[in-house]
Design a protein around this motif. Structure first.
Motif, PDB file in Angstrom:
ATOM      1  N   ASP A 158       0.821  -1.211   0.000  1.00 20.08           N
ATOM      2  CA  ASP A 158       0.000   0.000   0.000  1.00 20.08           C
ATOM      3  C   ASP A 158       0.852   1.257   0.000  1.00 20.08           C
ATOM      4  O   ASP A 158       0.483   2.270  -0.594  1.00 20.08           O
ATOM      5  CB  ASP A 158      -0.923   0.007   1.226  1.00 20.08           C
ATOM      6  N   GLN A 159       1.990   1.188   0.661  1.00 17.63           N
ATOM      7  CA  GLN A 159       2.863   2.358   0.730  1.00 17.63           C
ATOM      8  C   GLN A 159       3.315   2.791  -0.662  1.00 17.63           C
ATOM      9  O   GLN A 159       3.393   3.989  -0.965  1.00 17.63           O
ATOM     10  CB  GLN A 159       4.076   2.052   1.619  1.00 17.63           C
ATOM     11  N   LYS A 160       3.619   1.844  -1.529  1.00 19.08           N
ATOM     12  CA  LYS A 160       4.037   2.175  -2.893  1.00 19.08           C
ATOM     13  C   LYS A 160       2.901   2.838  -3.675  1.00 19.08           C
ATOM     14  O   LYS A 160       3.125   3.767  -4.459  1.00 19.08           O
ATOM     15  CB  LYS A 160       4.490   0.911  -3.625  1.00 19.08           C
ATOM     16  N   LEU A 161       1.668   2.386  -3.448  1.00 21.35           N
ATOM     17  CA  LEU A 161       0.525   2.996  -4.120  1.00 21.35           C
ATOM     18  C   LEU A 161       0.321   4.430  -3.644  1.00 21.35           C
ATOM     19  O   LEU A 161       0.027   5.323  -4.443  1.00 21.35           O
ATOM     20  CB  LEU A 161      -0.736   2.172  -3.853  1.00 21.35           C
ATOM     21  N   VAL A 162       0.488   4.639  -2.341  1.00 24.54           N
ATOM     22  CA  VAL A 162       0.340   5.978  -1.774  1.00 24.54           C
ATOM     23  C   VAL A 162       1.359   6.944  -2.368  1.00 24.54           C
ATOM     24  O   VAL A 162       1.085   8.136  -2.540  1.00 24.54           O
ATOM     25  CB  VAL A 162       0.476   5.923  -0.230  1.00 24.54           C
ATOM     26  N   MET A 163       2.532   6.422  -2.718  1.00 21.65           N
ATOM     27  CA  MET A 163       3.605   7.283  -3.226  1.00 21.65           C
ATOM     28  C   MET A 163       3.403   7.709  -4.681  1.00 21.65           C
ATOM     29  O   MET A 163       4.104   8.598  -5.163  1.00 21.65           O
ATOM     30  CB  MET A 163       4.955   6.569  -3.093  1.00 21.65           C
ATOM     31  N   ILE A 164       2.450   7.104  -5.393  1.00 21.76           N
ATOM     32  CA  ILE A 164       2.229   7.477  -6.798  1.00 21.76           C
ATOM     33  C   ILE A 164       1.814   8.942  -6.928  1.00 21.76           C
ATOM     34  O   ILE A 164       2.452   9.707  -7.667  1.00 21.76           O
ATOM     35  CB  ILE A 164       1.216   6.526  -7.461  1.00 21.76           C
ATOM     36  N   PRO A 165       0.753   9.397  -6.240  1.00 23.80           N
ATOM     37  CA  PRO A 165       0.418  10.825  -6.355  1.00 23.80           C
ATOM     38  C   PRO A 165       1.496  11.733  -5.770  1.00 23.80           C
ATOM     39  O   PRO A 165       1.698  12.849  -6.254  1.00 23.80           O
ATOM     40  CB  PRO A 165      -0.904  10.954  -5.570  1.00 23.80           C
ATOM     41  N   VAL A 166       2.192  11.251  -4.745  1.00 21.77           N
ATOM     42  CA  VAL A 166       3.273  12.050  -4.149  1.00 21.77           C
ATOM     43  C   VAL A 166       4.382  12.279  -5.165  1.00 21.77           C
ATOM     44  O   VAL A 166       4.885  13.403  -5.322  1.00 21.77           O
ATOM     45  CB  VAL A 166       3.841  11.351  -2.892  1.00 21.77           C
ATOM     46  N   THR A 167       4.781  11.225  -5.849  1.00 20.15           N
ATOM     47  CA  THR A 167       5.866  11.318  -6.824  1.00 20.15           C
ATOM     48  C   THR A 167       5.527  12.268  -7.957  1.00 20.15           C
ATOM     49  O   THR A 167       6.342  13.098  -8.363  1.00 20.15           O
ATOM     50  CB  THR A 167       6.187   9.920  -7.396  1.00 20.15           C
ATOM     51  N   LEU A 168       4.309  12.171  -8.460  1.00 20.50           N
ATOM     52  CA  LEU A 168       3.889  13.042  -9.550  1.00 20.50           C
ATOM     53  C   LEU A 168       3.863  14.501  -9.108  1.00 20.50           C
ATOM     54  O   LEU A 168       4.417  15.381  -9.773  1.00 20.50           O
ATOM     55  CB  LEU A 168       2.502  12.628 -10.061  1.00 20.50           C
ATOM     56  N   LEU A 206      -5.212   0.729   3.125  1.00 14.69           N
ATOM     57  CA  LEU A 206      -5.060   1.701   2.042  1.00 14.69           C
ATOM     58  C   LEU A 206      -6.061   2.843   2.181  1.00 14.69           C
ATOM     59  O   LEU A 206      -5.737   4.009   1.903  1.00 14.69           O
ATOM     60  CB  LEU A 206      -5.228   1.009   0.690  1.00 14.69           C
ATOM     61  N   THR A 207      -7.280   2.533   2.614  1.00 14.37           N
ATOM     62  CA  THR A 207      -8.304   3.558   2.808  1.00 14.37           C
ATOM     63  C   THR A 207      -7.847   4.611   3.812  1.00 14.37           C
ATOM     64  O   THR A 207      -8.051   5.813   3.614  1.00 14.37           O
ATOM     65  CB  THR A 207      -9.621   2.910   3.285  1.00 14.37           C
ATOM     66  N   TRP A 208      -7.201   4.159   4.886  1.00 16.83           N
ATOM     67  CA  TRP A 208      -6.721   5.094   5.901  1.00 16.83           C
ATOM     68  C   TRP A 208      -5.377   5.717   5.545  1.00 16.83           C
ATOM     69  O   TRP A 208      -5.083   6.854   5.927  1.00 16.83           O
ATOM     70  CB  TRP A 208      -6.599   4.370   7.250  1.00 16.83           C
ATOM     71  N   TYR A 209      -4.571   4.966   4.818  1.00 15.40           N
ATOM     72  CA  TYR A 209      -3.200   5.394   4.539  1.00 15.40           C
ATOM     73  C   TYR A 209      -3.119   6.403   3.389  1.00 15.40           C
ATOM     74  O   TYR A 209      -2.260   7.290   3.377  1.00 15.40           O
ATOM     75  CB  TYR A 209      -2.356   4.161   4.207  1.00 15.40           C
ATOM     76  N   ALA A 210      -4.016   6.284   2.411  1.00 15.56           N
ATOM     77  CA  ALA A 210      -3.920   7.108   1.201  1.00 15.56           C
ATOM     78  C   ALA A 210      -3.878   8.615   1.468  1.00 15.56           C
ATOM     79  O   ALA A 210      -3.070   9.330   0.857  1.00 15.56           O
ATOM     80  CB  ALA A 210      -5.061   6.766   0.246  1.00 15.56           C
ATOM     81  N   PRO A 211      -4.723   9.159   2.372  1.00 21.69           N
ATOM     82  CA  PRO A 211      -4.648  10.613   2.613  1.00 21.69           C
ATOM     83  C   PRO A 211      -3.302  11.089   3.146  1.00 21.69           C
ATOM     84  O   PRO A 211      -2.982  12.281   3.046  1.00 21.69           O
ATOM     85  CB  PRO A 211      -5.767  10.856   3.644  1.00 21.69           C
ATOM     86  N   THR A 212      -2.508  10.163   3.700  1.00 19.46           N
ATOM     87  CA  THR A 212      -1.177  10.540   4.184  1.00 19.46           C
ATOM     88  C   THR A 212      -0.293  11.031   3.043  1.00 19.46           C
ATOM     89  O   THR A 212       0.695  11.728   3.276  1.00 19.46           O
ATOM     90  CB  THR A 212      -0.520   9.330   4.889  1.00 19.46           C
ATOM     91  N   ALA A 271      -0.228   7.479  13.829  1.00 16.61           N
ATOM     92  CA  ALA A 271       1.021   7.979  14.407  1.00 16.61           C
ATOM     93  C   ALA A 271       1.895   8.646  13.347  1.00 16.61           C
ATOM     94  O   ALA A 271       2.538   9.680  13.595  1.00 16.61           O
ATOM     95  CB  ALA A 271       1.780   6.836  15.081  1.00 16.61           C
ATOM     96  N   THR A 272       1.926   8.074  12.147  1.00 14.01           N
ATOM     97  CA  THR A 272       2.678   8.675  11.041  1.00 14.01           C
ATOM     98  C   THR A 272       2.121  10.039  10.681  1.00 14.01           C
ATOM     99  O   THR A 272       2.869  11.007  10.478  1.00 14.01           O
ATOM    100  CB  THR A 272       2.647   7.751   9.804  1.00 14.01           C
ATOM    101  N   ASN A 273       0.796  10.146  10.608  1.00 15.60           N
ATOM    102  CA  ASN A 273       0.166  11.427  10.294  1.00 15.60           C
ATOM    103  C   ASN A 273       0.518  12.492  11.327  1.00 15.60           C
ATOM    104  O   ASN A 273       0.792  13.648  10.981  1.00 15.60           O
ATOM    105  CB  ASN A 273      -1.353  11.260  10.212  1.00 15.60           C
ATOM    106  N   ALA A 304      -5.228  11.453  -3.531  1.00 17.48           N
ATOM    107  CA  ALA A 304      -5.124  10.766  -2.241  1.00 17.48           C
ATOM    108  C   ALA A 304      -6.494  10.308  -1.750  1.00 17.48           C
ATOM    109  O   ALA A 304      -6.671   9.145  -1.342  1.00 17.48           O
ATOM    110  CB  ALA A 304      -4.471  11.684  -1.216  1.00 17.48           C
ATOM    111  N   PHE A 305      -7.476  11.204  -1.788  1.00 15.47           N
ATOM    112  CA  PHE A 305      -8.805  10.827  -1.286  1.00 15.47           C
ATOM    113  C   PHE A 305      -9.524   9.899  -2.265  1.00 15.47           C
ATOM    114  O   PHE A 305     -10.326   9.052  -1.854  1.00 15.47           O
ATOM    115  CB  PHE A 305      -9.638  12.079  -0.993  1.00 15.47           C
TER     116      PHE A 305
END
Length: 539
Positions: free
Chosen positions: A289-299, A373-379, A432-434, A342-343
């Protein structure tokens, strides 16, 4: 001409960096299909300490050396960069050797830090030792990349990054396929080969850099023979200045790995699930899931950080109004892209997990991954803001702020992680990460405001528009879910169908609203105008 070359080189490097990162993100999906949760689990347990050790061993060299060489070249002191390269090769070989020895022989101690079940211990030690081999050569390659970038020559770094990533990913996937599918071997061996791919990719990347060095060294040598306008710097002074540049780059580079390391070291102790479920949670949090979250971040960050050189130039000239305008451009661009992505990823978390990590025999694990992923994506929004703001404070010579902000965030993460895991279970680490990243962002934002008199209310109107359009997009996706019978399905085909319809409809509504109200023109058109003015002023 020089300005045109710089802009072209920056764009080349930005595209290459995005492509290599994107490839590094997407490979986890076929790798998961081949090796399952166990393969992802073992790979990330090796890669997290490797990434931290690598950042320390290379000392943030590509950007730090680039900054150093560029500065002294501008002063006509080409010899300073040459001496840095000559001495730096031996130092990098030394730090690479030390990093390798620490990881190889310290692998059992590193594995003990993770507090993992004894049945995984030997496997984790193996993959850590295998990945440590790459540290022998990556620091020297990083030095060469930084040296070329100091001459505004981005092509060698760009080509090297892309070749390294393609070779690494190809080796991972081919190796895993041959071991698991052809020979019916164990996932542990496949994971070991996947970590060894870091060394194989690094060899390919270093070969590219050496090729460029051989073809261009005569031209660089002629530049070095020119007269110097400065006194000869001592090696101590050179490396003192270099380390000053490097430490903030290292801090930003290892931030995410530190957070992952904290999760990995605490998960088996504080998450009271079965061993299989805990392993799946860790794999999702730190890799799948972390790699998926990083897609919008990277762009978003690839585009927004490209505005940082303009911020540096305006700040150096004392043009604070221009600095504030460019900060606004960078922030509104990153929010415009990251918030809806993210959302959108959050609301589609279950569908994404079923499509990408389909496992018909383990519906529970798919639901766990979808929930995380639902909770992690907004991070992703916090990740992107941290990276962009950290780049800005480095550009305005407030490097220490990055270290303070990172340290404060990590302390909060360490303190909150056990409590959040106990009370919120698998989503506790995300909370905790947020909290940690939010504190870091507030510290950096305060420093930006103090140094530039920037008022964050300048982007308030755009943020309101972005939030409203994102909310409408989410409501539309929820309506699509209602039509198809819910937000989760165990059918891969249905999940894929719902995902495609939701993404297309959601993106269309968001972009149409942004265009109709003028937000799209303001975010993109204003940046273009600013870039055009910058080019004219420099010309």
């Amino acid at each position: 001409m020089a300005t045109s070359k710089m802009i072209r080189g920056t764009m080349i490097l930005t595209v290459a960096t995005f492509f290599s990162r994107f490839l590094g993100i997407l490979f986890v999906i076929p790798y998961y299909w081949l090796t399952g949760e166990e393969g992802s689990f073992l790979y990330q347990y090796a890669y997290t300490p490797y990434a931290i050790m690598l950042s320390i061993s290379t000392m943030g060299l590509p950007l730090a050396v680039s900054k150093f060489v560029s500065k002294y070249n501008a002063l006509g002191d080409y010899e300073a960069g040459r001496r840095l390269l000559k001495s730096g090769i031996f130092i990098m070989l030394g730090t690479g050797l030390i990093g390798f020895l620490l990881m190889f022989f310290g692998a059992p101690k590193i594995a003990e830090l993770f507090d993992i079940p004894s049945s995984y211990f030997d496997s984790v030690v193996l993959v850590i030792r295998v990945v440590s081999i790459a540290i022998l050569i990556v620091p020297m390659m990083s030095l060469l990349r930084g040296y070329f970038q100091g001459f505004q020559s981005m092509g060698p770094t760009a080509v090297s990054q892309v070749v390294e990533q393609i070779v690494r990913v190809a080796f991972i996937l081919i190796g895993a396929f041959v071991v698991v599918k052809v020979f019916g071997g164990s996932v542990v061996i496949a994971a070991a080969l996947a970590t060894f791919a870091a060394f194989v990719g690094a060899v390919a990347g270093l070969y590219v850099m050496m090729h460029y060095w051989v073809s261009r060294r005569n031209k660089i040598s002629r530049m070095n023979q020119g007269p110097s306008s400065r006194r000869r710097l001592s090696l101590f002074s050179m490396y003192k200045e270099l380390i000053t540049y490097a430490i903030p780059f290292v801090a930003v580079g290892i931030a995410m790995q530190l957070y992952q390391l904290i999760d990995q070291s605490m998960a088996f102790h504080y998450l009271h699930y079965s061993r299989e479920v805990t392993r799946a949670v860790i794999a999702d949090l730190t890799m799948n899931d972390q790699k998926l979250v990083m897609i919008p971040v990277t762009l978003a960050t690839s585009l927004a950080v490209s505005a940082v050189p303009a911020i540096v130039a305006s700040y150096a000239r004392g043009k604070m109004k221009d600095v504030r305008e460019k900060i606004t451009q960078a922030l509104q661009l990153v929010l415009f892209l990251t918030v809806p992505a993210a959302f959108g990823l959050s609301v589609l978390g279950n569908m994404v997990h079923v499509v990408l990590y389909y496992n018909p025999g383990q519906v529970e694990l798919m639901q766990i991954g979808g929930k995380i992923l639902t909770w992690y994506a907004p991070t992703a929004i916090l990740f992107a803001l941290f990276q962009v703001l950290a780049s800005i404070v480095q550009g305005i010579n407030r490097q220490k702020v990055t270290l303070i902000a990172l340290g404060a965030g990590v302390v909060v993460k360490i303190l909150l992680n056990p409590v959040c895991m106990k009370f919120f279970g698998m989503i506790g680490p995300v909370i905790a990460t947020n909290a940690g990243y939010a504190l870091s962002i507030m510290i950096i934002a305060a420093a930006v405001r103090k140094a530039t008199a920037y008022t964050f209310s300048l982007i308030a109107q755009q943020v309101i528009h972005i939030v409203v359009y994102t909310t409408i997009m989410i409501l539309l996706i929820r309506l699509i879910f209602f039509f198809f019978g819910g937000s989760f399905t165990a059918s891969r085909f249905m999940a894929f169908l719902i995902l495609i319809i939701s993404v297309l409809a959601g993106a269309a509504v968001y972009l149409l609203l942004a265009r109709y109200t003028g937000l799209l023109r303001k975010v993109l058109g204003k940046s273009h105008k600013a870039g055009s003015q910058s080019r004219h002023s420099k010309g």
